[in-house]
Design a protein around this motif. Structure first.
Motif, mmCIF file in Angstrom:
data_model
loop_
_atom_site.group_PDB
_atom_site.id
_atom_site.type_symbol
_atom_site.label_atom_id
_atom_site.label_comp_id
_atom_site.label_asym_id
_atom_site.label_seq_id
_atom_site.Cartn_x
_atom_site.Cartn_y
_atom_site.Cartn_z
ATOM 1 N N THR A 69 50.389 59.980 86.159
ATOM 2 C CA THR A 69 49.566 59.581 87.296
ATOM 3 C C THR A 69 50.341 59.577 88.598
ATOM 4 O OG1 THR A 69 47.884 58.290 86.124
ATOM 5 C CG2 THR A 69 48.429 57.562 88.342
ATOM 6 N N SER A 70 51.483 58.875 88.606
ATOM 7 C CA SER A 70 52.205 58.632 89.864
ATOM 8 C C SER A 70 52.974 59.842 90.377
ATOM 9 C CB SER A 70 53.163 57.454 89.683
ATOM 10 O OG SER A 70 52.453 56.276 89.355
ATOM 11 N N LYS A 91 48.849 62.301 91.340
ATOM 12 C CA LYS A 91 48.620 61.792 92.702
ATOM 13 C C LYS A 91 49.061 62.789 93.782
ATOM 14 C CE LYS A 91 48.094 56.816 92.455
ATOM 15 N NZ LYS A 91 48.499 55.524 93.006
ATOM 16 N N THR A 105 43.252 60.480 99.165
ATOM 17 C CA THR A 105 43.801 59.279 99.785
ATOM 18 C C THR A 105 42.731 58.224 100.029
ATOM 19 O OG1 THR A 105 43.532 60.232 102.004
ATOM 20 C CG2 THR A 105 45.663 60.543 100.918
ATOM 21 N N LEU A 135 47.958 57.675 98.601
ATOM 22 C CA LEU A 135 47.470 58.504 97.507
ATOM 23 C C LEU A 135 46.708 57.623 96.513
ATOM 24 C CD1 LEU A 135 50.586 60.795 96.883
ATOM 25 C CD2 LEU A 135 48.436 61.416 97.991
ATOM 26 N N HIS A 173 40.856 51.216 95.803
ATOM 27 C CA HIS A 173 40.529 52.492 95.166
ATOM 28 C C HIS A 173 39.034 52.730 95.190
ATOM 29 C CE1 HIS A 173 44.362 53.900 93.530
ATOM 30 N NE2 HIS A 173 44.654 52.644 93.259
ATOM 31 N N ASP A 200 38.501 56.979 91.232
ATOM 32 C CA ASP A 200 39.955 56.884 91.033
ATOM 33 C C ASP A 200 40.264 56.139 89.737
ATOM 34 O OD1 ASP A 200 40.312 58.082 93.516
ATOM 35 O OD2 ASP A 200 40.516 56.165 94.562
#
Length: 229
Positions: free
Chosen positions: A101-102, A106, A112, A117, A173, A177
């Motif tokens: 994910t990170s 993203k 965004t 992000l 979010h 998301d």
């Protein structure tokens, strides 16, 4: 029995990956809420203040400290109940989902929210991946009644839903998301479980720790092995 179980798990992981992929394609490079996001947010905004207050607090569960504590507590428990394979799943499953994910999705998707992000949600990925790991471990315990297993899975799902709602209510979010994050967890953790089982089978791992509730089980299989007749 085992092949059928792994086939269903693989199908679930593929479906989750596909859903996340479609959402990533749909919202790539965007900064505004989509039509689905707006409708879900409107429904949540109409809920009572008490529900909002509870929901807001759940977002913190996806932070680094709670996640680290959860993994530290879960690792020895998984090792005791499900052996080396269970421990490996805890140490590899959630971290792989979080990194996916990170560090991969993203920046690749580039969606965004407030300049940050947002897709998929990192907090939701953390909680969902730990929840999926717990579900995999629990569902494979033959000594636990089916009703209790389903109750545990339902509780884990409710927790993930609560965290996702909290993040949306707090404006951190968009709903999609958090849905994408659940997709990442459902795609990555089962895939890691199958890799662990496959590797252990190749190297001739004898199975779970003898202290497990049922020594005939394989720790990272979602369902127990068929019993000999």
């Amino acid at each position: 029995m085992v092949s059928a179980v792994r086939g269903r798990v693989a199908a679930l992981a593929a479906l989750a990956a596909a859903v996340t992929g479609v959402l990533a394609w749909r919202y790539a490079g965007e900064a505004a809420a989509g039509r689905t996001d707006s409708r879900i947010t409107e429904v949540l905004d109409d809920q009572p203040d008490l529900a909002h207050g509870v929901a807001r607090e759940l977002a913190t569960l996806g932070g680094p400290l709670p996640v680290a504590v959860a993994l530290l507590l879960l690792a020895p428990l998984a090792a005791y109940l499900r052996g080396v394979r269970g421990l490996a799943l805890v140490l590899a499953g959630p971290p792989t989902a979080m990194v996916t994910t990170s560090l991969v999705l993203k920046p690749l998707v580039g969606r965004t929210n407030g300049g940050e992000l947002a897709f998929p949600s990192g907090h939701t990925t953390s909680v969902a991946s730990i929840a999926v790991t717990c579900a995999v471990l629990v569902l494979g315990l033959a000594a636990v009644p089916r009703a209790l297993k389903l109750l545990a899975v339902a509780g884990l799902a409710a927790l993930v839903l609560g965290v996702g709602v909290s993040l949306v209510v707090r404006g951190m979010h968009y709903p999609t998301d958090t849905l994408g994050a659940v997709g990442v967890a459902l795609a990555v953790v089962p895939a890691v479980a199958m890799v662990i089982d496959a590797f252990a089978d190749v190297v001739g791992d004898p199975g779970p720790d003898p202290r497990a509730l049922d020594p005939r089980e394989h720790p990272t299989e979602v369902l127990p092995r068929a019993r000999p007749t």
